[in-house]
Design a protein around this motif. Structure first.
Motif: not given
Ligand code: UTP
Length: 296
Positions: A151-156, A179-190, A236-246
């Motif tokens: 659907k999004y043709e982006a990182t999941v 959407k239910k159980n689908i996230f648009e990710i804005s940040d991540m920390v290791e 670094a990628l998510l500053k330029k492109k959307p990254v989704y999570g399930y």
């Protein structure tokens, strides 16, 4: 489902120190759960999603993985002569797909392992499967992620809520549920401390990545533990492109950890037709003797 993702990468070059001494000379990925090695569960999961090209990232002491997915002429002849057709079929099926093996010269981190796959993946989206995260074969995590990719043709990324005392072991995300159980990710920390974590939602061992991740990985300096971290490149990628999570709500076993490995072994044994009845009786009698010892 028409799959836009045709290749899966299996990073398997880690040292597996949590399983020493078993992993000194043999790969962690070849540890069996009942009668199948971890890496076979991972390959079968990709097979179920119609992925047929497999890229294994291996390193020192990992040759058994190549042998496992190769034809085994003598063994096949032996099984044939004994009329063990079902096992023969199973052994042969594994060798039918296309496997490529790439050596990661030194275990410089998961991000570096994935970067090693670049010459084989080229300009295509691809799945990454960490074989020490076993997903219950009844659950459809990778399939759901592929739907989201279509659907999004982006990182999941695969996500799971984890208890507070486990937060420090994972990459943790911040994001919005679109959407239910689908996230648009804005940040991540290791591997943050629980007190500093942006949520309790962790990244687990399944990813659909786009080829643009390679440029980010190539520029990522060593991070936590001196390793090139995939999380840093994704950040670094998510500053330029959307990254989704399930957000996965099914069953996952962390078989890279002793306790998780034992849980997977017990639960898979209780479903194995050959041993389940005997094993259940054994567990019940062991449990009752533990209980009676406790009472005395
Ligand atoms: P882990 O963090 O579980 O590390 O790697 P490990 O070395 O396998 O195990 P421990 O922590 O020492 O016990 C997660 C995944 O990334 C791969 C591993 O093989 C595993 O599938 N990996 C890790 C690589 O392929 N290369 C690396 O440099 C590091």
């Amino acid at each position: 489902m028409i799959n836009k993702v045709k290749k899966a990468v299996f990073p398997a070059a880690g040292l597996g120190t949590r399983f020493l001494p078993a992993t000194k000379a043999s790969p962690k990925e070849m540890l069996p759960i009942v009668d199948k090695p971890l890496i076979q569960y991972a390959v079968e999961e990709a097979e179920r999603c119609n992925i047929k090209e497999f890229v294994m990232i291996t390193g020192k002491s990992k040759r058994a993985i190549e042998d496992h997915f190769d034809y085994a002429w003598e063994l096949e002849e032996n099984l044939k002569s004994k009329g063990k057709e079902a096992m023969l079929e199973e052994i042969r099926r594994l060798a039918q797909h296309q496997f490529a093996y790439i050596r990661q010269g030194a275990p410089l981190g998961l991000g570096h392992a994935i970067l090693c796959a670049r010459p084989f993946v080229k300009e295509e989206p691809f799945a990454v499967i960490l074989s020490d995260d076993i997903i219950d074969p009844e659950d459809k995590l990778l399939e759901e992620m592929l739907h989201i990719y279509n659907k999004y043709e982006a990182t999941v990324l695969a996500l799971e809520r984890v208890p507070k005392d486990e937060i420090h072991r994972y990459g943790i995300i911040a994001g919005t549920e679109i959407k239910k159980n689908i996230f648009e990710i804005s940040d991540m920390v290791e591997k943050p401390k629980a007190s500093a974590a942006p949520s309790d939602i962790a990244i687990i061992g399944r990813y659909i990545l786009t080829p643009d991740i390679f440029d980010f990985l190539a520029k990522t300096p060593p991070g936590k533990g001196g390793e090139i971290q995939l999380t840093d490149a994704l950040k670094a990628l998510l500053k330029k492109k959307p990254v989704y999570g399930y957000l996965f709500e099914g069953k996952r076993y962390d078989a890279g950890d002793k306790f998780g490995y034992l849980k997977a072994t017990v639960e898979f044994a209780l479903r194995n037709n050959e041993v389940k009845d005997q094993f259940r009786d054994y567990l019940l009698s062991t449990l009752s003797s533990i209980m009676s010892n406790k009472e005395h």
